[in-house]
Design an enzyme around this catalytic site. Structure first.
Site, PDB file in Angstrom:
ATOM      1  N   MET A 157       0.836  -1.214   0.000  1.00  0.00           N
ATOM      2  CA  MET A 157       0.000   0.000   0.000  1.00  0.00           C
ATOM      3  C   MET A 157       0.865   1.256   0.000  1.00  0.00           C
ATOM      4  SD  MET A 157      -3.295  -0.474  -0.141  1.00  0.00           S
ATOM      5  CE  MET A 157      -4.112   0.957   0.561  1.00  0.00           C
ATOM      6  N   SER A 211      13.105  -1.332   7.397  1.00  0.00           N
ATOM      7  CA  SER A 211      14.158  -2.165   6.800  1.00  0.00           C
ATOM      8  C   SER A 211      14.434  -1.618   5.394  1.00  0.00           C
ATOM      9  CB  SER A 211      13.728  -3.632   6.752  1.00  0.00           C
ATOM     10  OG  SER A 211      12.430  -3.712   6.259  1.00  0.00           O
ATOM     11  N   VAL A 265       1.882   2.280   7.811  1.00  0.00           N
ATOM     12  CA  VAL A 265       2.323   1.063   8.509  1.00  0.00           C
ATOM     13  C   VAL A 265       1.113   0.446   9.208  1.00  0.00           C
ATOM     14  CG1 VAL A 265       4.629   2.056   8.854  1.00  0.00           C
ATOM     15  CG2 VAL A 265       2.962   2.196  10.706  1.00  0.00           C
ATOM     16  N   SER A 290      -9.155   4.142   0.839  1.00  0.00           N
ATOM     17  CA  SER A 290      -9.800   2.919   0.364  1.00  0.00           C
ATOM     18  C   SER A 290      -9.492   2.673  -1.095  1.00  0.00           C
ATOM     19  CB  SER A 290     -11.315   3.012   0.548  1.00  0.00           C
ATOM     20  OG  SER A 290     -11.910   1.829   0.044  1.00  0.00           O
ATOM     21  N   GLY A 291      -9.450   1.404  -1.428  1.00  0.00           N
ATOM     22  CA  GLY A 291      -9.260   1.035  -2.831  1.00  0.00           C
ATOM     23  C   GLY A 291      -8.285  -0.112  -3.012  1.00  0.00           C
ATOM     24  N   LYS A 306     -14.174   6.077   7.460  1.00  0.00           N
ATOM     25  CA  LYS A 306     -13.548   4.924   6.773  1.00  0.00           C
ATOM     26  C   LYS A 306     -13.964   3.627   7.447  1.00  0.00           C
ATOM     27  CE  LYS A 306     -10.884   2.492   4.049  1.00  0.00           C
ATOM     28  NZ  LYS A 306     -10.553   1.239   4.629  1.00  0.00           N
ATOM     29  N   HIS A 362     -17.374   2.946   6.313  1.00  0.00           N
ATOM     30  CA  HIS A 362     -17.234   2.484   4.918  1.00  0.00           C
ATOM     31  C   HIS A 362     -16.948   0.980   4.913  1.00  0.00           C
ATOM     32  CE1 HIS A 362     -14.495   1.142   1.735  1.00  0.00           C
ATOM     33  NE2 HIS A 362     -15.085   2.001   0.916  1.00  0.00           N
ATOM     34  N   ASN A 363     -16.017   0.564   5.755  1.00  0.00           N
ATOM     35  CA  ASN A 363     -15.675  -0.856   5.794  1.00  0.00           C
ATOM     36  C   ASN A 363     -16.826  -1.702   6.334  1.00  0.00           C
ATOM     37  OD1 ASN A 363     -13.180   0.037   4.945  1.00  0.00           O
ATOM     38  ND2 ASN A 363     -12.039  -1.336   6.255  1.00  0.00           N
ATOM     39  N   GLU A 385     -18.995  -2.147   3.589  1.00  0.00           N
ATOM     40  CA  GLU A 385     -18.312  -3.117   2.703  1.00  0.00           C
ATOM     41  C   GLU A 385     -18.621  -4.552   3.148  1.00  0.00           C
ATOM     42  OE1 GLU A 385     -14.024  -2.225   2.037  1.00  0.00           O
ATOM     43  OE2 GLU A 385     -13.636  -4.246   2.777  1.00  0.00           O
ATOM     44  N   ARG A 391     -19.467 -13.596   9.261  1.00  0.00           N
ATOM     45  CA  ARG A 391     -18.049 -13.940   9.069  1.00  0.00           C
ATOM     46  C   ARG A 391     -17.542 -14.744  10.256  1.00  0.00           C
ATOM     47  NH1 ARG A 391     -14.307  -9.359   6.111  1.00  0.00           N
ATOM     48  NH2 ARG A 391     -15.837  -8.696   4.570  1.00  0.00           N
TER      49      ARG A 391
HETATM   50  C1  6PG Z   1     -10.504  -0.679   1.498  1.00  0.00           C
HETATM   51  C2  6PG Z   1     -10.626  -1.958   2.258  1.00  0.00           C
HETATM   52  C3  6PG Z   1      -9.350  -2.215   2.991  1.00  0.00           C
HETATM   53  C4  6PG Z   1      -9.202  -3.642   3.440  1.00  0.00           C
HETATM   54  C5  6PG Z   1     -10.102  -3.986   4.569  1.00  0.00           C
HETATM   55  C6  6PG Z   1     -10.477  -5.420   4.540  1.00  0.00           C
HETATM   56  O1  6PG Z   1     -11.359   0.163   1.734  1.00  0.00           O
HETATM   57  O2  6PG Z   1      -9.598  -0.560   0.693  1.00  0.00           O
HETATM   58  O3  6PG Z   1     -11.676  -1.882   3.147  1.00  0.00           O
HETATM   59  O4  6PG Z   1      -9.260  -1.266   4.000  1.00  0.00           O
HETATM   60  O5  6PG Z   1      -9.393  -4.486   2.376  1.00  0.00           O
HETATM   61  O6  6PG Z   1      -9.373  -3.706   5.724  1.00  0.00           O
HETATM   62  O7  6PG Z   1     -10.882  -5.734   5.788  1.00  0.00           O
HETATM   63  P1  6PG Z   1     -11.067  -7.205   6.298  1.00  0.00           P
HETATM   64  O8  6PG Z   1      -9.729  -7.889   6.190  1.00  0.00           O
HETATM   65  O9  6PG Z   1     -11.520  -7.013   7.693  1.00  0.00           O
HETATM   66  O10 6PG Z   1     -12.066  -7.837   5.399  1.00  0.00           O
END
Ligand code: 6PG
Length: 483
Positions: A18, A39, A79, A133-134, A187, A190-191, A194, A292
């Site tokens: 990333m 490193s 990080v 995100s992305g 964010k 957002h997740n 997701e 999950r």
């Molecule tokens: C994003 C994703 C990214 C990551 C998640 C996945 O917006 O780019 O959300 O942040 O893929 O952390 O989360 P999990 O491993 O909990 O599914």
């Protein structure tokens, strides 16, 4: 005095995929980028493999890194969230000067961001928690960026971030979200969305596969078709790709070779925990997180599979009914997805009120249209809804979405009934329908709960016909007294 011209406009600390992709993205957009990794091999690899993509200033120490940045210094930390982030913040802060900006681009918990922002402010530094995100591809070619922190830092940081963000209709998918933890909070939600989005897509797939007996390739075609309509989104698009994939080793669909236990790193869970504290029912996100967890409870699942009685199970959907069933599933998916987004936006509003962030939901609907994992065409509709009424009680009340529900709700009910009769789990489809029915109900069983609470704990209740709080003398003569 150092010649500012030869210094970097931005620096990136942490050069895993990333971080190095973000650094390359900045460099490709003509910015000079300082790079540092604990490193040095990673720094060397970035320069060896991609050094020709722009101007990088590789540093061997954090001090060298900081001194290679233009003032105000802008250092983006990429990080691992948690202790590693705190350690890098400490090192940067020691080497930086008043007015410099530290940006945390990881998936940090927003309460950590609030704490860090206060700590850095006390040292005269700016701290910006930015949700990015992305995934790997987005980091390189255009993510959605949700920066929080002081509005003042956005003045110098915003143009840089906007230059590397995705764009939709010429609008960058990046804007200042609000003070301190606002960026990481949105964010996080957002997740959470997701998670719900992925789960409803999963439930749709599961029904097409096991209620309608379709093969993965055929289902991939269905998702591809759905992606041309209301459901057009990144997650639907990649679903078709995953379902189309054949395992080279066995020749079987890859989906059948992948263990059905979903991982999670924590942001979905945080979304639900924060919602519980705020008292916001994010049922779709909650069910998705629990789904999950349940999928990952492998020992429990293998102990119960084939042991717990199913009751009478209805037969599969017949060939004649299949077309209508597929369309019903599409509508159930769309309706459940609307619920998930509506709940996520409710949580953002509540979080914003709680923390005094003044987050504009319209901004989110705008910047989430591109770059991020939940990017979807229908975010335009969400934006329109907030345009029409910025204080709308629930997105579901927007006339466009209410109109959609007229078309969706019968299918949604049929799908939940069908899944139940076939013994197939649809936790988000079903709970979202219950949420929807709860929202629209004239009466809820909560009146009984109030009666019970008053019975065992004298917790009192309100009456429908006059104001005040009342208690019935349950263990006495059962007369009512005003509390
Ligand atoms: C994003 C994703 C990214 C990551 C998640 C996945 O917006 O780019 O959300 O942040 O893929 O952390 O989360 P999990 O491993 O909990 O599914």
């Amino acid at each position: 005095m150092t010649d500012q011209k030869h210094l970097a406009q931005i620096g990136v600390v942490g050069l895993a995929v990333m971080g190095s992709n973000i650094a390359r993205n900045f460099a490709r957009h003509g910015h000079t980028v300082a790079v540092y990794n604990r490193s040095p091999e990673r720094t060397d690899a970035l320069i060896a493999d991609h050094g020709d993509e722009g101007t990088f200033l590789p540093a061997k120490t954090i001090e060298e890194f900081v001194s290679s940045l233009q003032r105000p210094r802008r250092a983006l930390i990429m990080v691992q969230a948690g202790k590693a982030t705190d350690a890098v913040i400490g090192q940067l802060a020691d080497a930086m000067k008043e007015g410099d900006i530290i940006i945390d681009g990881g998936n940090s918990l927003y309460t950590d961001t609030i704490r860090r922002e206060a700590e850095m402010r006390a040292r005269g530094l700016h701290f910006v928690g930015a949700g990015i995100s992305g995934g790997e591809e987005g980091a390189l070619n255009g993510p959605a960026i949700m920066p929080g922190g002081p509005a003042e830092s956005y003045e110098s940081l915003g143009p840089l971030l906007e230059s590397i963000a995705a764009e939709v209709d010429g609008v960058p998918c990046c804007t200042h979200i609000g003070p301190d933890g606002a960026g990481h909070f949105v964010k996080m939600v957002h997740n959470g969305i997701e998670y719900a989005d992925m789960q409803v897509i999963g439930e749709a797939y599961h029904l097409l596969r096991y209620a309608a007996g379709m093969e993965p390739k055929e289902i991939a075609g269905v998702f591809r078709e759905w992606n041309t309509g209301d459901l057009n989104s990144y997650l639907v698009e990649i679903t078709a790709e995953v379902l189309d994939q054949v395992d080279a080793e066995t020749g079987r669909p890859l989906i059948d070779v992948i263990v059905d236990a979903a991982g999670q790193k924590g942001t979905g869970r945080w979304t639900v925990k924060a919602a519980l504290d705020l008292g916001i029912p994010v049922t779709a996100i909650g069910e998705a997180v629990f789904a999950r967890a349940l999928s990952g409870a492998r020992a429990q699942r293998s102990a119960t599979t084939g042991v717990l009685p199913s009751g009478t199970i209805a037969g599969p959907v017949s060939a004649d009914e299949r077309e209508r069933f597929v369309e019903d599933v599409r509508r159930a998916l769309y309706a459940s997805k609307l619920v998930a987004y509506a709940q996520g936006f409710d949580e953002i509003r509540a979080g914003s009120e709680e923390h005094g962030w003044n987050v504009d939901p319209r901004d989110l609907a705008t910047i989430w249209r591109g770059g991020c994992i939940i990017r979807a065409t229908f975010l335009n509709r969400i934006r329109d809804a907030y345009d029409a009424d910025p204080d709308i009680q629930s997105l579901l009340l927007d006339s466009y979405f209410t109109g959609e529900m007229v078309d969706l709700v019968d299918s949604w009910r049929r799908v939940v009934i069908n899944a139940t009769r076939q013994g197939l789990p649809v936790p988000v489809f079903a709970s979202s329908l219950s949420y929807y029915d709860s929202l629209r109900a004239e009466r809820l069983p909560a009146a009984l709960i109030q009666g019970q609470r008053d019975y065992f704990g004298a917790h009192t209740y309100e009456r429908t016909d006059r104001p005040g709080h009342f208690h019935t003398e349950w263990s006495g003569d059962r007369s009512e007294v005003q509390a």
